[in-house]
Enzyme design. Structure first.
Site, PDB file in Angstrom:
ATOM      1  N   GLU A   1       4.118  13.204  -4.695  1.00  0.00           N
ATOM      2  CA  GLU A   1       3.448  13.098  -3.403  1.00  0.00           C
ATOM      3  C   GLU A   1       4.230  13.948  -2.397  1.00  0.00           C
ATOM      4  O   GLU A   1       5.419  13.705  -2.168  1.00  0.00           O
ATOM      5  CB  GLU A   1       3.410  11.637  -2.940  1.00  0.00           C
ATOM      6  CG  GLU A   1       2.664  11.501  -1.637  1.00  0.00           C
ATOM      7  CD  GLU A   1       2.661  10.078  -1.095  1.00  0.00           C
ATOM      8  OE1 GLU A   1       3.725   9.449  -1.054  1.00  0.00           O
ATOM      9  OE2 GLU A   1       1.578   9.619  -0.697  1.00  0.00           O
TER      10      GLU A   1
ATOM     11  N   CYS B   1      -1.999   9.001   2.537  1.00  0.00           N
ATOM     12  CA  CYS B   1      -1.710   8.524   1.184  1.00  0.00           C
ATOM     13  C   CYS B   1      -2.872   8.808   0.244  1.00  0.00           C
ATOM     14  O   CYS B   1      -2.672   9.080  -0.928  1.00  0.00           O
ATOM     15  CB  CYS B   1      -1.429   7.037   1.229  1.00  0.00           C
ATOM     16  SG  CYS B   1      -2.715   6.155   2.107  1.00  0.00           S
TER      17      CYS B   1
ATOM     18  N   GLU C   1       0.892  -1.174   0.000  1.00  0.00           N
ATOM     19  CA  GLU C   1       0.000   0.000   0.000  1.00  0.00           C
ATOM     20  C   GLU C   1       0.915   1.205   0.000  1.00  0.00           C
ATOM     21  O   GLU C   1       1.545   1.509   1.019  1.00  0.00           O
ATOM     22  CB  GLU C   1      -0.869   0.028   1.263  1.00  0.00           C
ATOM     23  CG  GLU C   1      -1.806  -1.149   1.421  1.00  0.00           C
ATOM     24  CD  GLU C   1      -3.028  -1.086   0.532  1.00  0.00           C
ATOM     25  OE1 GLU C   1      -3.213  -0.073  -0.170  1.00  0.00           O
ATOM     26  OE2 GLU C   1      -3.781  -2.071   0.528  1.00  0.00           O
TER      27      GLU C   1
HETATM   28  P1  NAD Z   1       8.580   4.907   4.296  1.00  0.00           P
HETATM   29  O1  NAD Z   1       8.396   4.117   3.068  1.00  0.00           O
HETATM   30  O2  NAD Z   1       9.774   5.745   4.434  1.00  0.00           O
HETATM   31  O3  NAD Z   1       8.587   3.937   5.580  1.00  0.00           O
HETATM   32  C1  NAD Z   1       7.586   2.968   5.795  1.00  0.00           C
HETATM   33  C2  NAD Z   1       8.192   1.831   6.594  1.00  0.00           C
HETATM   34  O4  NAD Z   1       9.234   1.228   5.830  1.00  0.00           O
HETATM   35  C3  NAD Z   1       8.828   2.270   7.913  1.00  0.00           C
HETATM   36  O5  NAD Z   1       8.552   1.306   8.898  1.00  0.00           O
HETATM   37  C4  NAD Z   1      10.301   2.305   7.577  1.00  0.00           C
HETATM   38  O6  NAD Z   1      11.147   2.106   8.685  1.00  0.00           O
HETATM   39  C5  NAD Z   1      10.433   1.173   6.593  1.00  0.00           C
HETATM   40  N1  NAD Z   1      11.589   1.328   5.701  1.00  0.00           N
HETATM   41  C6  NAD Z   1      12.188   2.485   5.309  1.00  0.00           C
HETATM   42  N2  NAD Z   1      13.250   2.225   4.516  1.00  0.00           N
HETATM   43  C7  NAD Z   1      13.330   0.882   4.406  1.00  0.00           C
HETATM   44  C8  NAD Z   1      14.201   0.000   3.701  1.00  0.00           C
HETATM   45  N3  NAD Z   1      15.245   0.458   2.988  1.00  0.00           N
HETATM   46  N4  NAD Z   1      13.980  -1.330   3.789  1.00  0.00           N
HETATM   47  C9  NAD Z   1      12.945  -1.809   4.525  1.00  0.00           C
HETATM   48  N5  NAD Z   1      12.108  -1.030   5.215  1.00  0.00           N
HETATM   49  C10 NAD Z   1      12.267   0.304   5.139  1.00  0.00           C
HETATM   50  O7  NAD Z   1       7.218   5.705   4.451  1.00  0.00           O
HETATM   51  P2  NAD Z   1       6.849   6.792   5.572  1.00  0.00           P
HETATM   52  O8  NAD Z   1       7.625   8.025   5.289  1.00  0.00           O
HETATM   53  O9  NAD Z   1       6.929   6.168   6.919  1.00  0.00           O
HETATM   54  O10 NAD Z   1       5.293   7.020   5.245  1.00  0.00           O
HETATM   55  C11 NAD Z   1       4.866   7.846   4.240  1.00  0.00           C
HETATM   56  C12 NAD Z   1       4.518   7.083   2.985  1.00  0.00           C
HETATM   57  O11 NAD Z   1       3.582   6.051   3.291  1.00  0.00           O
HETATM   58  C13 NAD Z   1       3.853   7.924   1.938  1.00  0.00           C
HETATM   59  O12 NAD Z   1       4.409   7.648   0.688  1.00  0.00           O
HETATM   60  C14 NAD Z   1       2.403   7.469   1.977  1.00  0.00           C
HETATM   61  O13 NAD Z   1       1.686   7.636   0.788  1.00  0.00           O
HETATM   62  C15 NAD Z   1       2.544   6.042   2.323  1.00  0.00           C
HETATM   63  N6  NAD Z   1       1.300   5.523   2.894  1.00  0.00           N
HETATM   64  C16 NAD Z   1       0.521   4.724   2.115  1.00  0.00           C
HETATM   65  C17 NAD Z   1      -0.677   4.236   2.614  1.00  0.00           C
HETATM   66  C18 NAD Z   1      -1.548   3.352   1.769  1.00  0.00           C
HETATM   67  O14 NAD Z   1      -2.374   2.665   2.341  1.00  0.00           O
HETATM   68  N7  NAD Z   1      -1.412   3.338   0.454  1.00  0.00           N
HETATM   69  C19 NAD Z   1      -1.082   4.554   3.903  1.00  0.00           C
HETATM   70  C20 NAD Z   1      -0.264   5.373   4.682  1.00  0.00           C
HETATM   71  C21 NAD Z   1       0.942   5.848   4.148  1.00  0.00           C
END
Ligand code: NAD
Length: 495
Positions: free
Chosen positions: A399, A301, A267
């Site tokens: 975004e 998101c 997601e």
């Molecule tokens: P992010 O992708 O930076 O982090 C999400 C998770 O992934 C965190 O737990 C983080 O520690 C982990 N992560 C980060 N780098 C990683 C790597 N190299 N390997 C493995 N895991 C890793 O996202 P964020 O900044 O925490 O959240 C914002 C984003 O989330 C936005 O893009 C938003 O659109 C998205 N989002 C999507 C939905 C949906 O349902 N589509 C819902 C909420 C947020």
């Protein structure tokens, strides 16, 4: 009068003991390395507590515990009705802890406590109840084979599910992934975002109280590269459910390819269009909805971040949206009247401000645009609206994940559809119109997982949620969520 005023929440916070350890195999444990990092309230800059900074060794321990629990059958092989009872108890415990959960969520990532307490946390209780109630009402299939054959088609739990979630709705995202997976009988390793681990840790405590056996639910705290990546690469994780950025979502596809071809459900990001036609019956209600782009500080998101307005009503409509955006003036998240809190952390605030600076060069700033200081923190951003945005503009395409609305103008339905679909994302879309035929035409034409007519961003456990294109795959919520956490098994019996 609201008795839960700021002083009430502040005194409750000062009385809280913050648990910052990981939860592995039924116990709260420090990271094996002994390392910790500090968890800070972005709205005050104050340190809330120390969090276990786990790494691959802790991930291995959690996966071993989850596998052992799965194989033991202590959860995976008890009857669905027995799992339902435990999950209903978990829902009751969440309900009994609503204040603490709302407060932890607020201080961890900056959202207004009143919003968390009045809406988000109570909705989660109902969410857990819905999935608990569903699990013993799902029947499997028998194929219409020829005589002398019985072919059973059943869904069974996939095994060990890892959930990696973001900071914008920390407990929501954890529950969206873990509850359907648990209901189906899987064991879980949950990795909360490093910015917002507190409610995930609290959830672990409540799962134990509810009676979920040791090893079935584990929480490994820490950073993306040291915890998320080893989960993605793990040879004994069967399924990886992720919510977060599109960039990191793609990494998980790579991790699966490099390891055991685990199921990967994503997601990811969005840049959702909100299309307002001149035939909209109640323009003011539509403008109030359009301003909901600022809910959760714009860190959603599925937020309607691209506002496409029919040219003939543009100026009038934009004035109304600006008026409604005033309800989202940033303030102290513990003040019960505040509807816009602080951004999740200083780094994210800076990222959003960089987008706003770009927007000022590309388009016309209508309102907002400034970073502000409230108390001891400057992680607050005013609701910001840009007009005259064009398809090629950075603020029109990327975004931003902050309180920024980009406004476009269109002349015809065809033009609106083309503009709306011209995006790498396809999570959600909204249409305002009083023309039923147009509503259906738009719903058919828009490339998005959800299309909402005459409202924005409607989400419920009853309906699937998820994206087309680079917004992801698979669906959270509804009975379809079980498809992610179960595998189809066919059994032939010859007689
Ligand atoms: P992010 O992708 O930076 O982090 C999400 C998770 O992934 C965190 O737990 C983080 O520690 C982990 N992560 C980060 N780098 C990683 C790597 N190299 N390997 C493995 N895991 C890793 O996202 P964020 O900044 O925490 O959240 C914002 C984003 O989330 C936005 O893009 C938003 O659109 C998205 N989002 C999507 C939905 C949906 O349902 N589509 C819902 C909420 C947020």
């Amino acid at each position: 009068m609201n008795t839960r005023n700021r002083q009430y929440w502040e005194s409750k916070l000062s009385g809280l003991t913050i648990e910052g350890r990981a939860y592995i195999d039924g116990s709260f444990v420090p990271a094996t390395s002994g390392k910790t990092y500090q968890c800070t309230n972005p709205a005050t800059g104050r340190v809330l507590g120390s969090i276990a900074e786990c790494d691959v060794s802790d991930v291995n321990l959690a996966v071993i515990a989850a596998r052992r629990a799965f194989n033991s059958g202590s959860w995976s092989r008890i009857s669905p009705t027995a799992r339902k009872k435990v999950l209903l108890k978990l829902a009751d415990l969440l309900e009994a802890n609503l204040e603490e959960l709302a407060l932890l969520e607020s201080v961890d990532m900056g959202k207004p406590v009143a919003v968390a307490f009045e809406y988000e946390m109570p909705d989660l209780v109902e969410y857990v109840r819905w999935f608990a109630e569903a699990i013993d009402k799902l029947y499997d299939e028998v194929a219409p084979t020829e005589a002398g054959n019985l072919a059973l088609i059943r869904r069974e739990a996939v095994g060990v599910v890892a959930a990696v979630v973001p900071w914008n709705f920390p407990l929501d995202m954890a529950i969206w992934k873990c509850i359907p997976a648990l209901a189906a009988g899987n064991s879980i390793v949950l990795k909360p975002a490093e910015q917002s681990p507190l409610t995930a840790i609290k959830l672990a405590e409540l799962t134990a109280q509810a009676g979920i056996p040791s090893g079935v639910f584990n929480v490994v705290t820490g950073f993306g590269e040291s915890v998320g990546q080893p989960l993605g690469l793990h040879m004994d994780v069967d399924c990886l459910a992720f919510t977060g950025s599109t960039e990191v979502g793609k990494l998980f596809l790579g991790y699966a390819a490099q390891s055991n071809m685990k199921l990967v459900w994503l997601e990811c990001g969005g840049k959702s269009p909100n299309i307002v036609f001149a035939d909209t019956e109640d323009l003011d209600a539509a403008a109030e909805q359009a301003a909901r782009v600022f809910y959760n500080q714009g860190q959603i998101c599925s937020s309607p971040t691209r506002l496409l307005v029919e040219a003939s009503i543009k100026d009038d409509f934009l004035k109304r949206v600006v008026e409604h955006s005033k309800a989202y003036a940033p303030g102290n998240p513990l003040d019960p009247d505040v509807r816009m809190g602080s951004m999740a952390d200083a780094r994210h605030t800076e990222n959003v401000m960089r987008f706003i600076e770009t927007g000022m060069k590309e388009a016309r700033l209508v309102t907002g645009g400034r970073r502000t200081t409230i108390g001891d923190s400057n992680n607050f951003i005013e609701p910001t609206i840009f007009d005259n945005v064009e398809q090629g503009h950075v603020v029109g395409r990327e975004e931003i994940f902050g309180p920024v609305l980009s406004v476009f103008t269109f002349e015809t339905e065809e033009e609106a559809i083309a503009m709306a679909n011209d995006s790498i994302y396809g999570l959600m879309a909204s249409v305002f119109t009083s023309n039923l035929g147009r509503a259906h035409r738009m719903s058919d034409a828009l490339r998005a997982g959800t299309v909402v007519v005459n409202a924005v961003d409607l989400i419920s456990p009853l309906v699937p949620f998820g994206g087309f294109k680079q917004s992801g795959n698979g669906r959270d919520n509804s009975l379809h969520a079980f498809e992610k956490y179960t595998a189809l098994k066919t059994t032939w019996i010859k007689y």
